[in-house]
Enzyme design. Structure first.
Site, PDB file in Angstrom:
ATOM      1  N   HIS A  23     -29.208 -15.436  18.551  1.00 43.75           N
ATOM      2  CA  HIS A  23     -29.570 -14.111  19.089  1.00 43.75           C
ATOM      3  C   HIS A  23     -31.082 -14.066  19.340  1.00 43.75           C
ATOM      4  CE1 HIS A  23     -30.026  -9.821  19.593  1.00 43.75           C
ATOM      5  NE2 HIS A  23     -28.712  -9.716  19.677  1.00 43.75           N
ATOM      6  N   GLU A  67     -27.112 -12.490  26.879  1.00 36.19           N
ATOM      7  CA  GLU A  67     -27.794 -11.234  26.597  1.00 36.19           C
ATOM      8  C   GLU A  67     -29.220 -11.300  27.141  1.00 36.19           C
ATOM      9  OE1 GLU A  67     -25.896  -9.107  22.961  1.00 36.19           O
ATOM     10  OE2 GLU A  67     -27.448 -10.440  22.223  1.00 36.19           O
TER      11      GLU A  67
HETATM   12  P1  13P Z   1     -27.767  -3.098  22.491  1.00 30.36           P
HETATM   13  O1  13P Z   1     -26.320  -2.908  22.870  1.00 30.36           O
HETATM   14  O2  13P Z   1     -28.241  -2.115  21.468  1.00 30.36           O
HETATM   15  O3  13P Z   1     -28.639  -3.186  23.689  1.00 30.36           O
HETATM   16  O4  13P Z   1     -27.852  -4.521  21.754  1.00 30.36           O
HETATM   17  C1  13P Z   1     -27.310  -5.625  22.377  1.00 30.36           C
HETATM   18  C2  13P Z   1     -27.340  -6.748  21.433  1.00 30.36           C
HETATM   19  O5  13P Z   1     -28.385  -7.300  21.142  1.00 30.36           O
HETATM   20  C3  13P Z   1     -26.067  -7.170  20.831  1.00 30.36           C
HETATM   21  O6  13P Z   1     -26.200  -8.383  20.171  1.00 30.36           O
END
Ligand code: 13P
Length: 252
Positions: A100, A170
């Site tokens: 992450h 992401e």
């Molecule tokens: P948000 O949905 O709060 O933008 O976070 C996304 C995230 O980092 C999930 O791992």
């Protein structure tokens, strides 16, 4: 095609013992609404809550994952502050988030991520492997280069089995900002990644998720992209109402 769609709640550093209520509400909703068949729900609460939550919700409707794993590949030993893969598996978790961007910023480099993936595989934890470019990389047109490097430097083609690995794209500039990439941008990213994964890992249908400011509203647009097999959800996963609504809207 009725493929499984993943809805993964990444609670990050949020929640307390009362937060079980949110998971219970989700559980009750899906127990009553059996029409939502082709979905997989995974909660990743902070580790201090995981065992007790798992003990309260023993159902195949809801699965659990952890947000981290030690890179040290032994079950027990003199490693202050570490939680081994075996310990995490013992909590009842079946998944682990690795790579992450919020962890990469703190202490996960490519080698660490690779080590953690090995530990997860050894302990039969499925991996939610996160990749993402930052805003400046995006603005320089480097997104795909960055993503490919993140994949190649951490996924060993002799070890990875894509049945045990989910890729969560992401974009860092989308996490917690309310900004979501356009569908055109996402088509390009997922289309290229699929091709790249086939070329490098000979995988035909990798499970690829999207994460970053997913809401009850934008999920209706995001679902148009068929290469996206679900979502890694931060803020909107903390409350059962918004989490359930995201899933309902996806299938509407
Ligand atoms: P948000 O949905 O709060 O933008 O976070 C996304 C995230 O980092 C999930 O791992």
């Amino acid at each position: 095609m009725n493929k499984t769609i993943y809805f993964i709640a990444n609670w990050k550093m949020n929640g307390n013992h009362n937060s079980i209520k949110e998971i219970e509400r989700v559980f009750i909703f899906f127990k009553k609404n059996v029409i939502y068949k082709f979905k997989k729900i995974i909660f990743c609460p902070p580790i201090n809550l995981l065992s007790s939550f798992r003990a309260k919700i023993k159902s195949r409707l809801i699965d659990f994952g952890t947000q981290d794993i030690s890179k040290i590949n032994i079950n027990n030993g003199p490693y202050t502050g570490q939680l081994s893969g075996k310990m995490l598996k013992d909590t009842g978790a079946n998944y682990v988030i690795i790579g992450h961007s919020e962890k990469r910023l703190i202490d996960e480099d490519f080698k660490t991520i690779k080590d953690k993936i090995n530990v997860a595989l050894k302990n039969k934890l499925k991996i939610i492997f996160c990749i993402g470019e930052n805003l400046s990389q995006k603005n320089k047109g480097l997104s795909l280069k960055v993503l490919k490097k993140q994949i190649l430097s951490s996924l060993d083609k002799n070890k990875i089995n894509f049945n045990n690995l989910i890729i969560a794209y992401e974009p860092i500039w989308s996490i917690g900002t309310g900004v979501v990439p356009s569908n055109n941008y996402l088509y390009k990213i997922y289309g290229n990644l699929k091709k790249f994964l086939k070329e490098k890992y000979n995988v035909n249908s990798p499970v690829m998720l999207y994460g970053g400011s997913v809401t009850t509203y934008n999920v209706v647009t995001l679902r148009e992209i068929s290469l996206i097999s679900g979502f890694l959800i931060g803020g909107a996963s903390l409350k059962s109402a918004s989490f359930i609504k995201i899933i309902k809207n996806y299938f509407k």
